[in-house]
Design an enzyme around this catalytic site. Structure first.
Site, mmCIF file in Angstrom:
data_model
loop_
_atom_site.group_PDB
_atom_site.id
_atom_site.type_symbol
_atom_site.label_atom_id
_atom_site.label_comp_id
_atom_site.label_asym_id
_atom_site.label_seq_id
_atom_site.Cartn_x
_atom_site.Cartn_y
_atom_site.Cartn_z
ATOM 1 C CE1 TYR A 57 -10.256 0.238 107.958
ATOM 2 C CE2 TYR A 57 -12.506 0.511 108.719
ATOM 3 C CZ TYR A 57 -11.140 0.598 108.947
ATOM 4 O OH TYR A 57 -10.680 1.054 110.159
ATOM 5 C CE LYS A 58 -7.387 -1.629 109.014
ATOM 6 N NZ LYS A 58 -7.246 -1.597 110.470
ATOM 7 N NE ARG A 114 0.779 -1.374 107.529
ATOM 8 C CZ ARG A 114 -0.423 -1.241 108.090
ATOM 9 N NH1 ARG A 114 -0.724 -1.904 109.186
ATOM 10 N NH2 ARG A 114 -1.329 -0.462 107.545
ATOM 11 C CG ASP A 117 -8.326 -4.765 117.007
ATOM 12 O OD1 ASP A 117 -8.655 -5.154 115.865
ATOM 13 O OD2 ASP A 117 -8.112 -3.568 117.276
ATOM 14 C CG PHE A 154 -4.922 0.235 115.647
ATOM 15 C CD1 PHE A 154 -4.205 0.152 114.467
ATOM 16 C CD2 PHE A 154 -5.978 1.132 115.729
ATOM 17 C CE1 PHE A 154 -4.538 0.954 113.380
ATOM 18 C CE2 PHE A 154 -6.312 1.934 114.654
ATOM 19 C CZ PHE A 154 -5.589 1.840 113.476
#
Ligand code: PLP
Length: 418
Positions: A228-229, A378, A203, A122
């Site tokens: 938040y995911k 995705r 991560d 990322f």
């Protein structure tokens, strides 16, 4: 089993009623931003109520005193990570927490002064790693070891192992790759890192709340994750960090008054007496209103059980992959996510040359995916609120869009940018 039977016999079907869902919309983007649950909304409103009624006294009073909130939430998330209660803390952002981990635990020495990342990391992980090299007077061109990825979506653990040579001091690796959802073998990598004397920082943004971890027992040094995911705590919600007990007592590289031992913080001394828990790695006053919704999600996860949620997630992604192979492969889609259950996280990645326009067409049909350049669609069915019927519906819509080529109505960005 048919999908009708899966929905009918679903012991977790009650969860769907706990979320604010838009009628007719199939939301498959919970791996970027999870939806709002009713308990999360309630928890936020309660935090506002405490502020309204108690003012400053909310720090030490009310149901969830703010002064201890970061530690309280950390202790409740710890079981999801396989961590001890005092190893986890809610603070900062993933990026800032990664800075903290490097500032605290990256100790370059002559002959051992490199940071290892993977090619498809990322972007923030790469930016953070390079900035620490520069801060220490090192050269990202020389001191960053980048493990190659296969086509931007797959990493072979053997390649990581080969790259973990004696000059590597610190490794930043994802638990799950954000493009493909491939899960890395954390046990194997942690064991190797320990053997090689490499500090391993994971991560876990793409697995926290989706996959149960065993960080403590595996000896993972530290980890960062967002909320938040899969943890549905809201846009920009406060992130988390995990630090193994063996590192507790290490002075925080980035210190602030909230790094203090809690019982001495209000002595207001200018010499820091850091907490002997993961609490030492927070910096300043916690963002209470951006943490409160997490309480609501944790209520739901605790009621459902992480193991049951993971089992449900695997059924959802399994169905999605079966249907993709049957109905979407003939339309030019290929699966970028591993089929084996222990090698995939909570989302499914489909490759298609027209991925960007296909995502726009899906949105127009009220199916919410996300696009990752250059060619990935995705789709993340959430074990908390997506039904099996919705997975079937989304694949049918995507198939029709691809067959009828309705995506051609959208401009091809590659033409306009080039
Ligand atoms: C979402 C995500 C981040 C986000 O970091 P922020 O500091 O919250 O912006 C970092 N790493 C990975 C792997 C992610 O998926």
């Amino acid at each position: 089993m048919t999908w009708e039977a899966l929905d009918r016999d679903d012991p977790l079907a009650w969860l769907r009623g706990e979320f604010h869902l838009s009628p007719g919309v199939i939301y498959l983007d919970g791996n970027s931003l999870g939806l709002l649950s009713k308990p999360a909304e309630r928890a936020l409103l309660e935090a506002l109520e405490t502020w309204k009624r108690r003012g400053i006294d909310g720090w030490l009073g009310g149901g969830h005193p703010w002064f201890h909130f970061a530690e309280e939430l950390g202790a409740r998330i710890a079981p999801l990570l396989g961590a001890e209660a005092d190893e986890v803390l809610i603070a900062g952002s993933t990026s800032i927490n990664l800075h903290q981990m490097l500032a605290t635990l990256f100790r370059p020495e002559p002959g051992r002064d490199k940071i290892l990342i993977e090619e498809d990391a990322f972007p923030t992980d790469a930016h953070v790693a390079k900035s620490h090299l520069k801060l220490r007077g090192l050269d990202p061109g020389r001191n960053l070891v980048v493990v190659p990825s296969a086509g931007g979506t797959a990493i072979d653990e053997a390649a990581i192992i080969a790259a973990m040579r004696d000059d590597v001091a610190f490794a930043i690796l994802p638990t799950a790759l954000y493009r493909s959802g491939q899960l890395l073998d954390v046990a194997r990598l942690a064991a190797l890192a320990r053997e090689k004397g490499v500090t391993l920082c994971l991560d876990a943004c793409h697995s926290a709340g989706a996959v149960a971890h065993r960080f403590h027992d595996q000896g993972v040094d530290c980890a960062v994750f967002c909320t938040y995911k899969y943890l549905n705590a809201g846009p920009g919600a406060v992130a988390g960090l995990y630090v193994h007990r063996k590192h507790h007592g290490t002075a925080p590289g980035l210190a602030g008054w909230f790094s203090s031992a809690k019982d001495r913080q209000f002595d207001m001394k200018n010499e820091l007496d850091p907490a002997d828990t993961a609490g030492a790695y927070q910096i300043g006053t916690p963002h209470i209103l951006s943490m409160a919704p997490l309480l609501g999600t944790l209520e739901l996860i605790e009621r459902a059980g992480m193991a049951s949620l993971r089992a449900r997630s695997l059924k959802l992604t399994g169905l999605l992959m079966d249907l993709a192979e049957r109905d979407l492969a003939p339309q030019g889609f290929t699966l970028a996510t591993p089929r084996e259950e222990h090698r995939r996280g909570g989302h499914v990645a489909l490759r298609h040359a027209e991925a960007a326009r296909l995502c726009k067409a899906l949105k127009q049909q009220d199916v919410i995916p996300d696009f990752r350049p250059p060619d990935i669609v995705r789709l993340s069915p959430s074990p908390l609120y997506t039904s099996f019927a919705e997975v079937v519906g989304a694949v049918a819509i995507l198939k029709r869009i691809a067959q009828e080529k309705t995506y051609l109505q959208f401009p091809n960005l590659r033409d306009t940018v080039a």
